[in-house]
Design a protein around this motif. Structure first.
Motif, PDB file in Angstrom:
ATOM      1  N   GLN A 132      17.558   6.796  -8.856  1.00  0.00           N
ATOM      2  CA  GLN A 132      18.637   7.368  -8.060  1.00  0.00           C
ATOM      3  C   GLN A 132      18.487   8.886  -8.069  1.00  0.00           C
ATOM      4  O   GLN A 132      17.878   9.451  -8.977  1.00  0.00           O
ATOM      5  CB  GLN A 132      20.013   6.993  -8.631  1.00  0.00           C
ATOM      6  CG  GLN A 132      20.224   5.512  -8.881  1.00  0.00           C
ATOM      7  CD  GLN A 132      20.289   4.700  -7.595  1.00  0.00           C
ATOM      8  OE1 GLN A 132      20.517   5.254  -6.528  1.00  0.00           O
ATOM      9  NE2 GLN A 132      20.097   3.394  -7.698  1.00  0.00           N
ATOM     10  N   CYS A 133      19.061   9.536  -7.072  1.00  0.00           N
ATOM     11  CA  CYS A 133      19.100  10.996  -7.026  1.00  0.00           C
ATOM     12  C   CYS A 133      20.565  11.412  -7.092  1.00  0.00           C
ATOM     13  O   CYS A 133      21.294  11.327  -6.094  1.00  0.00           O
ATOM     14  CB  CYS A 133      18.458  11.518  -5.746  1.00  0.00           C
ATOM     15  SG  CYS A 133      16.699  11.166  -5.594  1.00  0.00           S
ATOM     16  N   ALA A 134      20.999  11.842  -8.263  1.00  0.00           N
ATOM     17  CA  ALA A 134      22.403  12.187  -8.460  1.00  0.00           C
ATOM     18  C   ALA A 134      22.763  13.442  -7.667  1.00  0.00           C
ATOM     19  O   ALA A 134      22.012  14.415  -7.646  1.00  0.00           O
ATOM     20  CB  ALA A 134      22.693  12.395  -9.936  1.00  0.00           C
TER      21      ALA A 134
ATOM     22  N   THR B 191      21.976   6.881   3.478  1.00  0.00           N
ATOM     23  CA  THR B 191      21.159   7.522   2.437  1.00  0.00           C
ATOM     24  C   THR B 191      21.787   7.410   1.057  1.00  0.00           C
ATOM     25  O   THR B 191      21.146   7.753   0.064  1.00  0.00           O
ATOM     26  CB  THR B 191      20.930   9.008   2.768  1.00  0.00           C
ATOM     27  OG1 THR B 191      22.183   9.712   2.726  1.00  0.00           O
ATOM     28  CG2 THR B 191      20.305   9.173   4.145  1.00  0.00           C
ATOM     29  N   TRP B 192      23.032   6.940   0.980  1.00  0.00           N
ATOM     30  CA  TRP B 192      23.747   6.876  -0.295  1.00  0.00           C
ATOM     31  C   TRP B 192      23.524   5.528  -0.973  1.00  0.00           C
ATOM     32  O   TRP B 192      23.614   4.474  -0.342  1.00  0.00           O
ATOM     33  CB  TRP B 192      25.245   7.086  -0.077  1.00  0.00           C
ATOM     34  CG  TRP B 192      25.598   8.456   0.398  1.00  0.00           C
ATOM     35  CD1 TRP B 192      25.479   8.941   1.668  1.00  0.00           C
ATOM     36  CD2 TRP B 192      26.123   9.528  -0.395  1.00  0.00           C
ATOM     37  NE1 TRP B 192      25.902  10.252   1.731  1.00  0.00           N
ATOM     38  CE2 TRP B 192      26.305  10.640   0.476  1.00  0.00           C
ATOM     39  CE3 TRP B 192      26.467   9.656  -1.738  1.00  0.00           C
ATOM     40  CZ2 TRP B 192      26.805  11.863   0.039  1.00  0.00           C
ATOM     41  CZ3 TRP B 192      26.966  10.872  -2.178  1.00  0.00           C
ATOM     42  CH2 TRP B 192      27.138  11.958  -1.292  1.00  0.00           C
ATOM     43  N   SER B 193      23.266   5.562  -2.261  1.00  0.00           N
ATOM     44  CA  SER B 193      23.150   4.328  -3.037  1.00  0.00           C
ATOM     45  C   SER B 193      24.422   4.040  -3.821  1.00  0.00           C
ATOM     46  O   SER B 193      24.657   2.909  -4.251  1.00  0.00           O
ATOM     47  CB  SER B 193      21.970   4.413  -4.000  1.00  0.00           C
ATOM     48  OG  SER B 193      22.128   5.499  -4.902  1.00  0.00           O
ATOM     49  N   SER B 194      25.244   5.079  -4.024  1.00  0.00           N
ATOM     50  CA  SER B 194      26.526   4.956  -4.704  1.00  0.00           C
ATOM     51  C   SER B 194      27.367   6.165  -4.297  1.00  0.00           C
ATOM     52  O   SER B 194      26.867   7.061  -3.615  1.00  0.00           O
ATOM     53  CB  SER B 194      26.337   4.916  -6.230  1.00  0.00           C
ATOM     54  OG  SER B 194      26.057   6.204  -6.732  1.00  0.00           O
ATOM     55  N   PRO B 195      28.652   6.217  -4.687  1.00  0.00           N
ATOM     56  CA  PRO B 195      29.480   7.363  -4.284  1.00  0.00           C
ATOM     57  C   PRO B 195      28.981   8.724  -4.750  1.00  0.00           C
ATOM     58  O   PRO B 195      29.404   9.742  -4.207  1.00  0.00           O
ATOM     59  CB  PRO B 195      30.844   7.034  -4.918  1.00  0.00           C
ATOM     60  CG  PRO B 195      30.864   5.540  -4.997  1.00  0.00           C
ATOM     61  CD  PRO B 195      29.457   5.157  -5.326  1.00  0.00           C
ATOM     62  N   ARG B 196      28.072   8.771  -5.727  1.00  0.00           N
ATOM     63  CA  ARG B 196      27.588  10.059  -6.234  1.00  0.00           C
ATOM     64  C   ARG B 196      26.071  10.126  -6.325  1.00  0.00           C
ATOM     65  O   ARG B 196      25.532  10.994  -7.015  1.00  0.00           O
ATOM     66  CB  ARG B 196      28.202  10.346  -7.617  1.00  0.00           C
ATOM     67  CG  ARG B 196      29.706  10.554  -7.610  1.00  0.00           C
ATOM     68  CD  ARG B 196      30.211  11.000  -8.973  1.00  0.00           C
ATOM     69  NE  ARG B 196      29.926  10.035 -10.009  1.00  0.00           N
ATOM     70  CZ  ARG B 196      30.657   8.955 -10.264  1.00  0.00           C
ATOM     71  NH1 ARG B 196      31.748   8.726  -9.555  1.00  0.00           N
ATOM     72  NH2 ARG B 196      30.337   8.120 -11.238  1.00  0.00           N
ATOM     73  N   GLN B 197      25.384   9.239  -5.603  1.00  0.00           N
ATOM     74  CA  GLN B 197      23.926   9.209  -5.698  1.00  0.00           C
ATOM     75  C   GLN B 197      23.296   8.896  -4.344  1.00  0.00           C
ATOM     76  O   GLN B 197      23.843   8.122  -3.547  1.00  0.00           O
ATOM     77  CB  GLN B 197      23.481   8.154  -6.719  1.00  0.00           C
ATOM     78  CG  GLN B 197      23.907   8.452  -8.163  1.00  0.00           C
ATOM     79  CD  GLN B 197      23.565   7.322  -9.104  1.00  0.00           C
ATOM     80  OE1 GLN B 197      23.762   6.153  -8.784  1.00  0.00           O
ATOM     81  NE2 GLN B 197      23.056   7.664 -10.278  1.00  0.00           N
TER      82      GLN B 197
ATOM     83  N   LEU C  65      25.617  21.912  -2.570  1.00  0.00           N
ATOM     84  CA  LEU C  65      25.256  20.680  -3.262  1.00  0.00           C
ATOM     85  C   LEU C  65      23.748  20.482  -3.233  1.00  0.00           C
ATOM     86  O   LEU C  65      23.061  20.850  -2.273  1.00  0.00           O
ATOM     87  CB  LEU C  65      25.927  19.473  -2.605  1.00  0.00           C
ATOM     88  CG  LEU C  65      27.459  19.448  -2.603  1.00  0.00           C
ATOM     89  CD1 LEU C  65      27.959  18.250  -1.797  1.00  0.00           C
ATOM     90  CD2 LEU C  65      28.004  19.395  -4.018  1.00  0.00           C
ATOM     91  N   GLY C  66      23.244  19.917  -4.306  1.00  0.00           N
ATOM     92  CA  GLY C  66      21.848  19.524  -4.374  1.00  0.00           C
ATOM     93  C   GLY C  66      21.761  18.123  -4.949  1.00  0.00           C
ATOM     94  O   GLY C  66      22.786  17.463  -5.166  1.00  0.00           O
ATOM     95  N   VAL C  67      20.559  17.661  -5.188  1.00  0.00           N
ATOM     96  CA  VAL C  67      20.377  16.347  -5.803  1.00  0.00           C
ATOM     97  C   VAL C  67      19.336  16.454  -6.910  1.00  0.00           C
ATOM     98  O   VAL C  67      18.418  17.291  -6.840  1.00  0.00           O
ATOM     99  CB  VAL C  67      19.945  15.270  -4.781  1.00  0.00           C
ATOM    100  CG1 VAL C  67      21.072  14.947  -3.830  1.00  0.00           C
ATOM    101  CG2 VAL C  67      18.704  15.699  -4.011  1.00  0.00           C
ATOM    102  N   ALA C  68      19.497  15.625  -7.914  1.00  0.00           N
ATOM    103  CA  ALA C  68      18.512  15.573  -8.985  1.00  0.00           C
ATOM    104  C   ALA C  68      17.240  14.920  -8.466  1.00  0.00           C
ATOM    105  O   ALA C  68      17.277  14.081  -7.556  1.00  0.00           O
ATOM    106  CB  ALA C  68      19.067  14.778 -10.166  1.00  0.00           C
TER     107      ALA C  68
END
Length: 290
Positions: free
Chosen positions: A223-225, A126-132, A205-208
């Motif tokens: 992306q969802c930060a 589900t991750w596109s990058s280390p923080r997204q 934690l949540g996501v944008a």
């Protein structure tokens, strides 16, 4: 059919001027929900957040009531998992002192939802990058994990300064440079930040939301930060240790009063350990030698 429900605020953010977003521990389901204004996400339009100072002043631990419409959210995943369309959101009590839940009780209520690893809820896929995260993945938009905040600092970006955090998680993992949107953390001064560093507690934690709210339109750049939206430090009255399962099991087995099979099978090892230590150490029960 509209249904009035109640819960307690466990996290609060201000994603814009005079608007508020809250994560609420719902009394009826025992799960985290995000009350959102009715019509949120319809045809890709807002409102996505609650306006007004009466909502902005709701404290973490404050009890609220909200009129759920009973309709499914029209927002996109992952937020659709917790978005709860409501006609109204308001405080139950008139004074902040009356409406705040005891901090120990709040911690214990949220603790049952906590995980040792973020990957239990947000798998690597589900991750596109280390923080997204990728948008539209059907996973929860909230994660509660055991851990601590090892650093809080200002980050200079293209849009100006923003508060960031480094997180140490219970399972030995860490997450660096996470954007902090928690209203309580952002309102504290630097001295207060130093006091809470390396305390063990519950990281929320949540996501944008996806950059493009429209359901019919997708962008490869969306992306969802990942965001630090809440922090509940462990109450001093309930100090426990974050111990890996294999070590904790060994402690139980080395005691003259080993834990019950039900306790060993429990997923909430911190609570089991606390009860175990109270029962054994208070009575000076010795540990058997290896």
């Amino acid at each position: 059919m509209t249904q009035w429900r109640t819960g307690v605020v466990v996290a609060k953010t201000h994603p814009g001027t005079n608007v508020t977003c809250v994560a609420v521990l719902d009394d009826s389901s025992g799960q985290l929900v995000r009350p959102v204004p009715e019509g949120c996400g319809r045809n890709g339009q807002g409102p996505f957040f609650w306006p007004g100072s009466h909502v902005a002043n709701l404290p973490v631990g404050g009890r609220v009531t909200y009129s759920a419409t009973g309709q499914a959210a029209e927002t996109r995943y992952p937020h659709k998992c917790e978005d709860l369309p409501c006609m109204e959101l308001k405080s139950i009590s008139h004074t902040q002192d009356d409406q705040s839940q005891d901090v120990t009780e709040l911690y214990r209520s949220v603790q049952v939802l906590a995980h040792d690893s973020i990957l239990n809820v947000w798998p690597k896929s589900t991750w596109s990058s280390p923080r997204q995260l990728h948008p539209d993945v059907e996973v929860p938009s909230f994660v509660v994990v055991f851990g601590s905040i090892s650093a809080l600092y200002l980050h200079q970006g293209m849009r100006g300064e923003s508060l960031r955090a480094d997180l140490d998680l219970c399972n030995g993992g860490s997450t660096k440079n996470v954007s902090v949107t928690s209203a309580s953390l952002r309102e504290q001064n630097q001295h207060s930040h130093q006091d809470l560093l390396n305390q063990y507690g519950l990281i929320i934690l949540g996501v944008a939301r996806p950059q493009d709210f429209h359901r019919s339109t997708r962008s490869d750049n969306e992306q969802c930060a990942v965001l630090l939206i809440g922090w509940l430090p462990q109450p001093s009255a309930a100090q426990v240790w974050c111990v890996p399962k294999d070590i904790l099991t060994s402690i139980f087995l080395l005691s003259d009063r080993p834990a019950s099979p039900d306790a060993l099978a429990s997923s909430n090892y911190e609570t089991v350990l606390l009860d175990f230590l109270r029962n054994n150490l208070d009575e000076r029960t010795p540990f058997r030698s290896l």
